[in-house]
Each structure stands twice: as C-alpha cells, then as structure tokens.
Design an enzyme around this catalytic site. Structure first.
Site, PDB file in Angstrom:
ATOM      1  N   TYR A  99     -18.538  41.700  -9.570  1.00  8.22           N
ATOM      2  CA  TYR A  99     -18.259  42.763 -10.531  1.00  8.22           C
ATOM      3  C   TYR A  99     -17.896  42.248 -11.920  1.00  8.22           C
ATOM      4  O   TYR A  99     -17.197  42.905 -12.667  1.00  8.22           O
ATOM      5  CB  TYR A  99     -17.115  43.645 -10.019  1.00  8.22           C
ATOM      6  CG  TYR A  99     -17.399  44.311  -8.700  1.00  8.22           C
ATOM      7  CD1 TYR A  99     -18.449  45.207  -8.564  1.00  8.22           C
ATOM      8  CD2 TYR A  99     -16.613  44.033  -7.585  1.00  8.22           C
ATOM      9  CE1 TYR A  99     -18.713  45.817  -7.349  1.00  8.22           C
ATOM     10  CE2 TYR A  99     -16.867  44.641  -6.372  1.00  8.22           C
ATOM     11  CZ  TYR A  99     -17.917  45.535  -6.262  1.00  8.22           C
ATOM     12  OH  TYR A  99     -18.170  46.137  -5.050  1.00  8.22           O
ATOM     13  N   CYS A 100     -18.380  41.104 -12.280  1.00 10.41           N
ATOM     14  CA  CYS A 100     -18.039  40.463 -13.554  1.00 10.41           C
ATOM     15  C   CYS A 100     -19.145  40.716 -14.583  1.00 10.41           C
ATOM     16  O   CYS A 100     -20.316  40.868 -14.223  1.00 10.41           O
ATOM     17  CB  CYS A 100     -17.875  38.955 -13.319  1.00 10.41           C
ATOM     18  SG  CYS A 100     -17.453  38.020 -14.798  1.00 10.41           S
ATOM     19  N   GLY A 101     -18.777  40.721 -15.837  1.00 15.98           N
ATOM     20  CA  GLY A 101     -19.757  40.843 -16.908  1.00 15.98           C
ATOM     21  C   GLY A 101     -20.720  39.665 -16.967  1.00 15.98           C
ATOM     22  O   GLY A 101     -21.802  39.769 -17.537  1.00 15.98           O
ATOM     23  N   PHE A 102     -20.352  38.548 -16.361  1.00  9.91           N
ATOM     24  CA  PHE A 102     -21.210  37.363 -16.341  1.00  9.91           C
ATOM     25  C   PHE A 102     -22.061  37.272 -15.073  1.00  9.91           C
ATOM     26  O   PHE A 102     -22.765  36.286 -14.871  1.00  9.91           O
ATOM     27  CB  PHE A 102     -20.362  36.088 -16.468  1.00  9.91           C
ATOM     28  CG  PHE A 102     -19.684  35.942 -17.798  1.00  9.91           C
ATOM     29  CD1 PHE A 102     -20.408  35.622 -18.939  1.00  9.91           C
ATOM     30  CD2 PHE A 102     -18.320  36.120 -17.919  1.00  9.91           C
ATOM     31  CE1 PHE A 102     -19.794  35.487 -20.168  1.00  9.91           C
ATOM     32  CE2 PHE A 102     -17.682  35.988 -19.141  1.00  9.91           C
ATOM     33  CZ  PHE A 102     -18.421  35.675 -20.277  1.00  9.91           C
ATOM     34  N   THR A 103     -22.019  38.286 -14.230  1.00  8.51           N
ATOM     35  CA  THR A 103     -22.719  38.246 -12.940  1.00  8.51           C
ATOM     36  C   THR A 103     -24.215  38.000 -13.105  1.00  8.51           C
ATOM     37  O   THR A 103     -24.841  37.402 -12.232  1.00  8.51           O
ATOM     38  CB  THR A 103     -22.432  39.522 -12.130  1.00  8.51           C
ATOM     39  OG1 THR A 103     -21.019  39.601 -11.910  1.00  8.51           O
ATOM     40  CG2 THR A 103     -23.128  39.519 -10.788  1.00  8.51           C
TER      41      THR A 103
END
Length: 188
Positions: free
Chosen positions: A63-67
């Site tokens: 669930y990360c912006g860097f996924t």
C-alpha cells in the site's frame, strides 16, 4: 604552528573522517550468506545458496506510493539474474503499509506485477524487532542501512558485505543502481 595545535587539528580531522567513513570499517563477524530468512511460502530460505551472488535487498509494501517499483525490481531481476544478481523482496509492515498475510502479499505481487524474484515472509526492518539481516546491515554499514521508508534498497556485493544503500526515491533501474550492479558483476 606549535605541536599542540597541530595535534589538535590532526585529532579533529581524524575524528571528522571517522564519522564519514565509519561504514567502511564494519567488523563483519558474519556476512549476508550466514543468515537465513523465511520465504513468502513459509519455507526456510538459507542465504548460503546465494553465496557469490550480488543481492539487492528491498523492503517492500503493498500500500505504498512506491509500490510501482515492483515493476522495475522485476525488470532488474530479468536483466541480471543470469549474470549473478538476486533481487530479494522483504515485505514489511514497519511503516504500516503491508497486507496482513504472506498469502495476500504473494497474490498481490503475482497478479499486479507478475513477480518471479524471491520474496520473504513479512518482517520488521527497523527498530528492536528488525530481522537479524537488517540488524546486521545497520551494525556493519551504519544508519544509512536502516530503512527510512518502504522500498529502501541495500546492495550486497559478492563477498556478502553491504556495498551501498539507496533511498526509496532511487528507482531500482536507475543508472545509480545499475552501474554499481554492473561493476560488482564485472559487466562491461
């Protein structure tokens, strides 16, 4: 200048240099290949099997912006796996952005990113509950080995020692990382 002043200057220069170069003086009582970790399937993953390989260790989260970096991690794996690179994803909830179970993480990675590189179980990567690999990296390389966020990268050389670390902002396929991988792998 008198001798006292020169000695004092030398002391401060040496002290200052030790602060900047402390990562180069890791004791390395153990190397990366001396550890094991649990795979995403729940099996023991003995890192000795990667001995002599170059490792890109990345703490990941669903669930990360860097996924979206999963795409580039897979590209890196596809480009260099035959040349001796292992990309190793370590799902972590250290930043409260990971799914609840390994099965959910595995399905998410396979369905959304077609991940084929090795993945581990969910582990903490910082603090007192950090997996031993992350404790080892911190103890031997310093604070830059401690993830500040998801998708922090630790590059481990063929000798099983930390070569360099990269922030979440550094894309896995960036020239900054690929040039170092190619140096370690002796790719011209």
């Amino acid at each position: 200048m008198n001798k006292k002043i020169l000695n004092l200057i030398f002391f401060f220069v040496a002290l200052n240099m030790s602060l900047f170069y402390s990562t180069a003086f890791g004791k390395y009582e153990k190397i990366f290949y001396d550890f094991s970790i649990t795979s995403i399937d729940g099996n023991a993953l003995d890192l000795k099997q990667f001995k002599g390989k170059t490792i890109l260790l990345v703490n990941v989260a669903s669930y990360c912006g860097f996924t979206k970096q999963y795409n580039d991690m897979q590209k890196l794996w596809d480009m260099y796996k035959e040349k001796g690179l292992i990309v190793l994803g370590v799902p972590s909830n250290s930043f409260n952005q990971e799914k609840d179970s390994e099965a959910e993480v595995k399905e998410f990675c396979e369905v959304n990113f077609n991940i084929t590189f090795p993945m581990t179980s969910i582990f903490e990567v910082k603090g007192e509950n950090a997996h031993k690999i992350y404790e080892w990296a911190k103890n031997n390389y310093g604070k830059s080995a401690v993830p500040k966020w998801n998708f922090h990268k630790i590059l481990i050389n063929k000798e099983g020692k930390v070569h360099n670390t990269y922030s979440s902002l550094t894309n896995p396929t960036s020239k900054k990382i690929t040039s170092e991988i190619e140096k370690i792998l002796n790719i011209k």
